[in-house]
Write a protein that holds these residues in place. Structure first.
Motif, PDB file in Angstrom:
ATOM      1  N   GLY A  86      -7.703  14.216  -7.551  1.00 14.33           N
ATOM      2  CA  GLY A  86      -7.608  14.409  -8.777  1.00 14.33           C
ATOM      3  C   GLY A  86      -6.812  15.621  -9.082  1.00 14.33           C
ATOM      4  N   ASP A  87      -6.863  16.545  -8.078  1.00 11.36           N
ATOM      5  CA  ASP A  87      -6.009  17.703  -7.769  1.00 11.36           C
ATOM      6  C   ASP A  87      -4.530  17.837  -8.075  1.00 11.36           C
ATOM      7  N   GLU A  88      -3.921  17.297  -7.629  1.00 12.47           N
ATOM      8  CA  GLU A  88      -2.654  17.219  -8.207  1.00 12.47           C
ATOM      9  C   GLU A  88      -1.604  14.978  -8.653  1.00 12.47           C
ATOM     10  N   PRO A  89      -0.914  15.550  -9.043  1.00  9.57           N
ATOM     11  CA  PRO A  89      -0.285  14.175  -9.781  1.00  9.57           C
ATOM     12  C   PRO A  89       0.071  13.604  -8.134  1.00  9.57           C
ATOM     13  N   VAL A  90       0.051  12.326  -8.542  1.00  8.21           N
ATOM     14  CA  VAL A  90       0.561  11.079  -7.780  1.00  8.21           C
ATOM     15  C   VAL A  90       1.430  11.162  -7.615  1.00  8.21           C
ATOM     16  N   ALA A  91       2.105  10.985  -6.281  1.00  8.76           N
ATOM     17  CA  ALA A  91       3.361  11.478  -5.843  1.00  8.76           C
ATOM     18  C   ALA A  91       3.943  10.645  -4.922  1.00  8.76           C
ATOM     19  N   TRP A  92       5.083   9.809  -4.682  1.00  2.00           N
ATOM     20  CA  TRP A  92       6.297   8.652  -3.355  1.00  2.00           C
ATOM     21  C   TRP A  92       6.317  10.166  -2.260  1.00  2.00           C
ATOM     22  N   ALA A  93       5.073   8.699  -1.907  1.00  8.17           N
ATOM     23  CA  ALA A  93       5.471   9.502  -0.047  1.00  8.17           C
ATOM     24  C   ALA A  93       7.085   8.858   0.695  1.00  8.17           C
ATOM     25  N   THR A  94       7.971  10.092   0.782  1.00 12.07           N
ATOM     26  CA  THR A  94       8.768  10.215   1.485  1.00 12.07           C
ATOM     27  C   THR A  94       8.809  10.482   2.891  1.00 12.07           C
ATOM     28  N   PHE A  95      10.151  10.358   3.408  1.00 15.15           N
ATOM     29  CA  PHE A  95      10.373  10.839   4.835  1.00 15.15           C
ATOM     30  C   PHE A  95      11.964  10.855   4.318  1.00 15.15           C
ATOM     31  N   PRO A  96      12.417  12.401   4.952  1.00 17.80           N
ATOM     32  CA  PRO A  96      14.107  12.043   4.783  1.00 17.80           C
ATOM     33  C   PRO A  96      15.018  11.243   6.175  1.00 17.80           C
ATOM     34  N   GLY A  97      15.500  10.412   5.927  1.00 13.61           N
ATOM     35  CA  GLY A  97      16.825   9.788   6.630  1.00 13.61           C
ATOM     36  C   GLY A  97      18.308  10.229   6.774  1.00 13.61           C
ATOM     37  N   ALA A  98      19.160   9.573   7.951  1.00 14.11           N
ATOM     38  CA  ALA A  98      20.366  10.700   8.301  1.00 14.11           C
ATOM     39  C   ALA A  98      21.324  10.259   6.770  1.00 14.11           C
ATOM     40  N   ASP A  99      20.745   9.606   5.690  1.00 13.95           N
ATOM     41  CA  ASP A  99      21.871   9.151   4.545  1.00 13.95           C
ATOM     42  C   ASP A  99      21.291   9.965   3.786  1.00 13.95           C
ATOM     43  N   ARG A 100      19.965   8.987   3.612  1.00 14.20           N
ATOM     44  CA  ARG A 100      19.057   8.668   1.879  1.00 14.20           C
ATOM     45  C   ARG A 100      17.626   9.697   2.366  1.00 14.20           C
ATOM     46  N   VAL A 101      17.062   9.458   1.753  1.00 14.41           N
ATOM     47  CA  VAL A 101      15.601  10.037   1.172  1.00 14.41           C
ATOM     48  C   VAL A 101      14.896   8.007   1.264  1.00 14.41           C
ATOM     49  N   TRP A 102      13.469   8.132   2.365  1.00 22.66           N
ATOM     50  CA  TRP A 102      12.875   6.406   2.142  1.00 22.66           C
ATOM     51  C   TRP A 102      11.929   7.002   1.713  1.00 22.66           C
ATOM     52  N   VAL A 103      11.294   5.949   0.520  1.00 27.17           N
ATOM     53  CA  VAL A 103      10.116   6.184  -0.023  1.00 27.17           C
ATOM     54  C   VAL A 103       9.290   4.903   0.936  1.00 27.17           C
ATOM     55  N   ALA A 109       0.846  -0.743  -0.144  1.00 24.00           N
ATOM     56  CA  ALA A 109      -0.194  -0.086  -0.266  1.00 24.00           C
ATOM     57  C   ALA A 109       0.798   1.337   0.155  1.00 24.00           C
ATOM     58  N   CYS A 110       0.161   1.789  -0.748  1.00 21.72           N
ATOM     59  CA  CYS A 110       1.769   3.083  -1.273  1.00 21.72           C
ATOM     60  C   CYS A 110       0.618   4.197  -0.940  1.00 21.72           C
ATOM     61  N   PRO A 111       1.233   5.141  -0.231  1.00 18.53           N
ATOM     62  CA  PRO A 111       0.245   6.501   0.997  1.00 18.53           C
ATOM     63  C   PRO A 111       0.250   6.980  -0.595  1.00 18.53           C
ATOM     64  N   VAL A 112      -1.676   7.602  -1.087  1.00 13.59           N
ATOM     65  CA  VAL A 112      -1.603   8.953  -1.870  1.00 13.59           C
ATOM     66  C   VAL A 112      -2.816  10.184  -1.028  1.00 13.59           C
ATOM     67  N   THR A 113      -1.956  11.318  -1.439  1.00 13.07           N
ATOM     68  CA  THR A 113      -2.575  12.051  -0.471  1.00 13.07           C
ATOM     69  C   THR A 113      -4.277  12.266  -0.614  1.00 13.07           C
ATOM     70  N   ASP A 114      -4.653  13.085   0.192  1.00 11.88           N
ATOM     71  CA  ASP A 114      -6.386  13.584  -0.538  1.00 11.88           C
ATOM     72  C   ASP A 114      -6.071  14.097  -1.615  1.00 11.88           C
ATOM     73  N   ALA A 115      -5.227  15.454  -2.196  1.00 16.86           N
ATOM     74  CA  ALA A 115      -5.087  15.976  -3.556  1.00 16.86           C
ATOM     75  C   ALA A 115      -4.752  14.868  -4.574  1.00 16.86           C
ATOM     76  N   ALA A 116      -4.696  14.598  -4.671  1.00 16.27           N
ATOM     77  CA  ALA A 116      -3.994  13.717  -5.140  1.00 16.27           C
ATOM     78  C   ALA A 116      -5.122  12.347  -5.595  1.00 16.27           C
ATOM     79  N   ALA A 117      -5.660  12.239  -4.810  1.00 16.73           N
ATOM     80  CA  ALA A 117      -6.800  10.837  -4.674  1.00 16.73           C
ATOM     81  C   ALA A 117      -7.962  12.066  -5.175  1.00 16.73           C
TER      82      ALA A 117
END
Length: 289
Positions: free
Chosen positions: A43-60, A33-41
């Protein structure tokens, strides 16, 4: 994790006994299950990857079920799309990013990009080892007219560059759709056909999965060996987020007996144009009825 699914229970059990091999094997065939924002659901914005920053890289961020996603986000995320690991790899946004499975829950997994690539897209050797009775895989390569003339021109035929797994495009019967899926629109002939070189992949170690990136940083991130110009994805797949097509890099492969030059015509019919006779070292032209 509250009320885990049967899959999540198996994953928890493997994690509890510190069986990382089984955990990775389960994740390889999981749907996430890949999170989708309310706005993307909406159709108000493109579907994008849900990410968060880590110490050494970005995580999906992905989750093993919708329930796990809602628990981890405190029910703040309600919408999602379902993707398999290979579908994730096909649309992977950045070779330096990693995959976070069930972040904030127990158990959770942080997979570096090289692990994502190798789990999602094993090598041809690994595929055959996993299914030894599956027979030799068939690969194919799109040909331009000049390449056909070169193949037929005499001498033992050898091919280099990229080829792809024929099974992954067997459902595509329209030349323009196939050319688009392979990002090779220039291969369409004036009649709207596509010419293909097709052969059994004897010696799977010669067909290397192209893990890498478009620069040194991308190649290093996936512990790969290839650097190519964009839109190269470096995850072992043709860079197409819609189709999942395994590709291989080859260097001077000698074609085996029975290799074929095939025309996929505009009407969707396949017509074998020539077949290689390795016993006599020549191509045999196939008469069309």
């Amino acid at each position: 994790m509250q009320a885990p699914t049967a899959f999540e229970e198996r994953l928890q059990e493997a994690h509890a006994r510190e069986d990382l091999t089984t955990c990775l094997a389960l994740l390889r065939y999981a749907d996430f299950a890949c999170p989708v924002t309310d706005a993307a659901a909406r159709g108000d914005e493109p579907v994008a990857w849900a990410t968060f920053p880590g110490a050494d890289r970005v995580w999906v961020a992905v989750y093993t079920s919708a329930e796990a996603m809602r628990e981890a986000t405190g029910d703040a995320v309600r919408h999602f799309r379902i993707l398999s690991l290979v579908e994730l790899a096909a649309g992977w946004p950045d070779p330096r990013w990693g995959l976070a499975v069930n972040a904030g829950l127990e158990p959770s997994f942080l997979l570096e990009p090289g692990t994502v690539a190798r789990l999602a897209v094993p090598t041809l050797e690994q595929d055959l080892a996993a299914e030894p009775d599956s027979g030799l895989p068939i690969v194919q390569k799109v040909l331009e007219v000049a390449q056909i003339q070169e193949l037929l021109g005499g001498g033992p035929p050898r091919v280099s560059g990229y080829c792809h797994h024929a099974l992954d495009v067997a459902h595509i019967a329209t030349p323009s759709v196939l050319a688009d899926a392979l990002l090779q629109e220039d291969a369409l002939t004036s009649e709207g056909a596509v010419n293909l070189l097709r052969w059994p992949a004897i010696g799977p170690q010669l067909y290397r999965t192209p893990y890498g990136g478009v620069d040194e940083a991308g190649r290093t991130a996936v512990a790969g060996w290839v650097i190519e110009e964009p839109p190269f994805a470096g995850m072992g797949l043709v860079p197409n987020a819609v189709e999942t097509i395994r590709e291989y890099k080859i260097d001077g492969i000698g074609l085996p007996h029975g290799a074929e030059i095939v025309e996929l015509a505009a009407d969707g019919e396949e017509r074998v144009q020539a077949r290689y006779d390795a016993d006599h070292g020549r191509w045999l032209m196939v008469e069309q009825s």
